[in-house]
Design a protein around this motif. Structure first.
Motif, PDB file in Angstrom:
ATOM      1  N   ALA A  93      40.752  53.133  38.059  1.00 27.21           N
ATOM      2  CA  ALA A  93      40.792  52.694  36.664  1.00 27.21           C
ATOM      3  C   ALA A  93      42.048  53.229  35.987  1.00 27.21           C
ATOM      4  CB  ALA A  93      39.543  53.173  35.931  1.00 27.21           C
ATOM      5  N   TRP A  94      42.651  52.371  35.166  1.00 30.72           N
ATOM      6  CA  TRP A  94      43.855  52.791  34.430  1.00 30.72           C
ATOM      7  C   TRP A  94      43.447  53.283  33.051  1.00 30.72           C
ATOM      8  CZ3 TRP A  94      46.783  50.195  30.288  1.00 30.72           C
ATOM      9  CH2 TRP A  94      47.991  50.874  30.015  1.00 30.72           C
ATOM     10  N   CYS A  95      43.686  54.551  32.805  1.00 31.03           N
ATOM     11  CA  CYS A  95      43.397  55.168  31.501  1.00 31.03           C
ATOM     12  C   CYS A  95      44.639  55.946  31.081  1.00 31.03           C
ATOM     13  CB  CYS A  95      42.203  56.113  31.585  1.00 31.03           C
ATOM     14  SG  CYS A  95      40.677  55.341  32.133  1.00 31.03           S
ATOM     15  N   VAL A 115      40.051  48.235  34.243  1.00 25.05           N
ATOM     16  CA  VAL A 115      39.647  48.300  35.651  1.00 25.05           C
ATOM     17  C   VAL A 115      40.498  47.313  36.430  1.00 25.05           C
ATOM     18  CG1 VAL A 115      37.754  47.960  37.281  1.00 25.05           C
ATOM     19  CG2 VAL A 115      37.301  48.934  35.003  1.00 25.05           C
ATOM     20  N   PRO A 116      41.166  47.747  37.501  1.00 21.59           N
ATOM     21  CA  PRO A 116      42.038  46.850  38.279  1.00 21.59           C
ATOM     22  C   PRO A 116      41.245  46.046  39.331  1.00 21.59           C
ATOM     23  CG  PRO A 116      42.198  49.072  39.133  1.00 21.59           C
ATOM     24  CD  PRO A 116      41.259  49.154  37.969  1.00 21.59           C
ATOM     25  N   TRP A 126      44.135  43.600  35.648  1.00 23.54           N
ATOM     26  CA  TRP A 126      43.306  44.613  34.969  1.00 23.54           C
ATOM     27  C   TRP A 126      42.508  43.958  33.846  1.00 23.54           C
ATOM     28  CZ3 TRP A 126      48.059  45.821  36.965  1.00 23.54           C
ATOM     29  CH2 TRP A 126      48.191  47.006  37.714  1.00 23.54           C
ATOM     30  N   TYR A 127      41.276  44.398  33.691  1.00 21.86           N
ATOM     31  CA  TYR A 127      40.415  43.960  32.597  1.00 21.86           C
ATOM     32  C   TYR A 127      40.126  45.195  31.727  1.00 21.86           C
ATOM     33  CZ  TYR A 127      39.447  40.093  35.817  1.00 21.86           C
ATOM     34  OH  TYR A 127      39.556  39.028  36.683  1.00 21.86           O
ATOM     35  N   GLY A 128      40.509  45.120  30.472  1.00 19.13           N
ATOM     36  CA  GLY A 128      40.269  46.304  29.648  1.00 19.13           C
ATOM     37  C   GLY A 128      40.582  46.112  28.181  1.00 19.13           C
TER      38      GLY A 128
END
Length: 504
Positions: A93-95, A115-116, A126-128
């Protein structure tokens, strides 16, 4: 060219419905796509808030994401890029948190969560969403500042408590060491380049640097700051008057900004390398006796309450100096004769012990002479004790005028005076004593308009004479006293020493 994800909305939801749903989210919803070779990226979907917040057009972002990345703060750009690549490689996950430039040009903190998902062509989607966390960052900074301030205040209070304890328990004569420790501790605590104490002369004509601490590598100014005339420093004289009248604190934030009338002051401070400084008055018994100050050799930001903190330090210093002054006064009262101001027996006896010890160790020569004012009782009986007091004080002046600062001059009791002549031989002390007796005889003695004839008798002894008994203060004084009475029996106005009776 790598294929790109379908721009259609999720199955079962109309575009209008999805936009309404996204508008209720406090942030920006997005899908972000990065090609497999990391050379192209875009937002297949991004909610309309991106235009309201950053001025970026959602339609253009569907083709290229560069306009969003251009609003990232320059200091955060590299970190954002690296974190995206790491997420693409690991599919974690990209944070991330970064500052983004708003439409009004102001930067605010945002936090992104997404979330990739790896696509069939090797690209990543990515969905976020990312939302504003400026309030939390400000709160975080406030808490950090509060914690730092609490730590600072606690450290300052601990420092003052330690210095106060040292001043309370200082022994007489150790005040200089305590002041040096205070300057060192305060200088290091506030990270200044110099900390110092100056004393004004009683007439406020000169000032002297009495104590100084310098940070490593900073040159000392103390040797050049002794009895410095302040006549040419008109602006500084005005500051001194304000110190006296209002306990004024002198704060020079930048020496280059001193007023035109402070030209001499500015030139001196620039010569000393001082960029900014604080000076706080030091009071003893209500009077400004000098000032405590700190220097910085470079531009710096001072605390807003710096003056208040230094006033606390100055108060501690003033209290210690006032106590030391009181102890000195009490000591002087105990070791000085209140009428003549000369040392008394309480001072004389231990001082004689010191001189005798030095003589025993190093062979230092010294002699004693005891003087007695002839027919002093007759003066008291005929003219009164006030007249007698005047004669005692005038004789004190004669003694001080014909002795050196290295000699010990004391009132032994009544009309008897004892002088310890240091570094002299028997022949030399005879000359010195006879010179004093001659000065007494030539002095014009007028008491209440009446002329008096005043003479003195003397008995002298040198330490080199005591070969048949231990040389002690008591033995020396007894020998001088015995010879004094021989001089009186011999007709007064004469000296008796090892060579016998001598007259002028």
């Amino acid at each position: 060219m790598a294929s790109q994800p379908d721009d259609e909305q999720p199955e079962g939801l109309s575009a209008r419905f999805f936009q309404k749903l996204a508008s209720g989210v406090p942030g920006v919803l997005f899908t972000y796509w990065l090609s497999a070779d990391h050379l192209s990226h875009r937002y297949p979907y991004v909610s309309d808030q991106v235009k309201e917040l950053f001025g970026a057009e959602p339609q253009k972002l569907r083709e290229n994401a560069d306009s969003v990345f251009r609003v990232i703060h320059p200091d955060d750009t590299a970190g954002v890029g690296a974190s995206i690549l790491h997420s693409a490689q690991t599919l974690q996950a990209w944070c991330y948190r970064a500052r983004l430039r708003m439409k009004n040009g102001e930067y605010q903190w945002y936090e992104a969560h997404s979330v990739p998902e790896r696509q069939s062509d090797g690209s990543t989607l990515w969905y976020g969403q990312f939302h504003n966390i400026q309030h939390y960052k400000e709160l975080e900074q406030h808490l950090r500042d509060s914690e730092a301030e609490f730590s600072f205040q606690a450290g300052f209070q601990k420092l003052i408590a330690r210095l106060s304890s040292e001043f309370i328990h200082l022994g007489f004569g150790s005040i200089d060491d305590c002041i040096d420790e205070l300057l060192k501790s305060i200088g290091a605590f506030f990270s200044v380049d110099r900390a110092y104490v100056y004393a004004f002369s009683p007439d406020l004509v000169t000032m002297t640097n009495t104590h100084e601490w310098c940070a490593p590598g900073v040159p000392s100014l103390m040797a050049d700051q002794q009895a410095v005339p302040i006549d040419d420093f008109r602006w500084w004289q005005q500051q001194i008057r304000l110190m006296e009248a209002q306990s004024h604190v002198v704060f020079i934030e930048d020496t280059a900004d001193l007023p035109s009338e402070a030209g001499n002051e500015r030139a001196l401070l620039e010569q000393q390398g001082v960029s900014s400084m604080f000076c706080v008055p030091v009071r003893i018994r209500g009077q400004v006796m000098g000032f405590f100050g700190v220097d910085s050799l470079s531009r710096r930001s001072w605390r807003r309450d710096m003056a208040d903190l230094l006033i606390i330090v100055s108060g501690l210093l003033s209290g210690a100096l006032e106590r030391n002054r009181l102890e000195e006064d009490l000591l002087n009262q105990s070791i000085r004769d209140p009428l003549t101001g000369l040392h008394n027996r309480r001072y004389l006896m231990p001082r004689l012990d010191e001189i005798l010890a030095a003589s025993n160790r190093h062979g230092d020569r010294f002699c004693l002479a005891m003087f007695d004012i002839d027919h002093f009782k007759r003066i008291n009986d005929n003219l009164g004790h006030l007249a007698g007091d005047q004669v005692l004080m005038r004789f004190t002046d004669v003694l001080l005028a014909h002795t050196r600062t290295t000699d010990v001059v004391s009132r032994f009791g009544g009309e008897e005076f004892l002088v310890v002549f240091t570094g002299v031989t028997e022949r030399e002390v005879q000359t010195l004593v006879m010179r004093i007796m001659e000065a007494v005889r030539e002095e014009e003695w007028l008491v209440d308009g009446k002329a008096l004839t005043v003479t003195v008798s003397a008995g002298a002894v040198c330490v080199s004479e005591l070969t048949d008994e231990p040389a002690t203060p008591e033995a020396l004084i007894a020998r001088a006293d015995d010879r004094l009475y021989q001089a009186k029996d011999g007709g007064r106005d004469c000296l008796v020493d090892a060579s016998g009776l001598s007259r002028i």
